[in-house]
Design a protein around this motif. Structure first.
Motif: not given
Ligand code: NAP
Length: 257
Positions: A73-79, A82-84, A46-54, A30-36, A9-11
């Motif tokens: 993940c981006h410095p502003f990814a807040a969740v 912690f899950n990882v 590459v896989r895309t989409g959430g894992f379903g929480g921790a 690589s795992s992408l959230a799928g927001v872009t 999700g970052t450069t």
């Protein structure tokens, strides 16, 4: 072959995927959230989409055979960080967070440092900003929908929630100082709002603001988990060298290629 789950999700994540695959022959997922909707091209799987929480991430890790996880993940990814972190503790898989250094103010800067997006919107009112460059990312524009100011909303893709008075400016960095100065001048910008993302590719707006004496409302980063953390791609590669023995059959490491 060494295999790595790379939370992207970052450069830095795109650069890491390319260097791990091309320089070291690592099997990268690589795992992408799928927001872009049109993410940058990258080497490896590459896989895309959430894992379903921790819990979902733990399940994923125990059914796959990764040697390590790199959280870029981006410095502003807040969740996700912690899950990882929780998943790494549960599964025992080595984890490294790639977190670029935050920007820091220098003499001449007029920063108003705030804890969150709502406080940023309030700060704009208190300084009576009228024409604002908003560069907080398309997922964070919601905080400004009730503001009275006019906004030039710069984002890679159009946000769902936009301020009442605004113009969209779709663009992907890096941005040069010359271009930032021209943009601020053209739109008669009198304040900038940004997250403290750090990094060189979007730093020119801060230099331009300093040069023009424009105040910057700077949103502080969210809390980060206490895990092994490195500031850049080179140090993430060095960390991987230390924690993972190359498996037989993997491409030999070629440092500095
Ligand atoms: P977040 O708050 O940490 O994550 C929200 C949820 O999105 C997570 O719980 C997870 O769903 C899923 N997710 C996040 N990153 C993921 C990844 N790399 N792979 C798979 N699923 C992921 O993150 P966010 O702020 O929504 O950001 C989402 C993505 O955009 C991240 O990859 C981040 O690096 C990138 N990004 C964020 C910002 C920003 O300002 N927040 C800016 C630029 C890029 P589950 O719980 O279901 O696993």
């Amino acid at each position: 072959m060494t295999s790595v789950l790379l939370l992207a999700g970052t450069t830095e994540a795109t650069q890491l995927a390319d260097r791990l695959v091309r320089e070291r022959g690592v099997d990268v997922m690589s795992s992408l959230a799928g927001v872009t909707t049109s993410p940058a091209h990258r080497a490896g799987r590459v896989r895309t989409g959430g894992f379903g929480g921790a819990e979902g991430l733990i399940e994923y890790l125990v059914t796959q055979d990764f040697d390590a996880v790199i959280d870029a993940c981006h410095p502003f990814a807040a969740v996700m960080p912690f899950n990882v972190a929780a998943a790494a503790v549960t599964t025992g898989i080595p984890l490294c967070r790639v977190l670029r250094s935050a920007w820091t103010p220098t003499p001449g800067d007029q920063w108003i440092e705030v804890a969150d997006l709502r406080t940023a919107a309030a700060a704009l009112e208190s300084i009576e900003a009228e024409r604002v460059l908003l560069t907080v990312g398309r997922q964070s524009t919601w905080a400004f929908v009730d503001s009275d100011a006019w906004f030039l909303v710069r984002a890679i893709e159009a946000p769902d929630a936009v301020p009442r008075h605004h113009q969209l400016h779709l663009a992907r960095g890096p941005f040069s100082l010359e271009d930032e100065l021209a943009l601020l001048d053209e739109h008669k910008i009198d304040a900038i709002v940004t997250k403290n993302a750090g990094g060189a590719s979007t730093e020119a707006k801060l230099l331009a603001a300093r040069q023009l004496g424009i105040p910057v409302v700077m949103v502080a980063r969210p809390e980060q988990p206490e895990v092994t953390t490195v500031p850049d791609v080179d140090q993430a590669l060095a960390w991987l060298d230390e924690v993972v023995e190359p498996r037989s059959g993997s491409v030999p490491y070629q440092r500095g290629v």
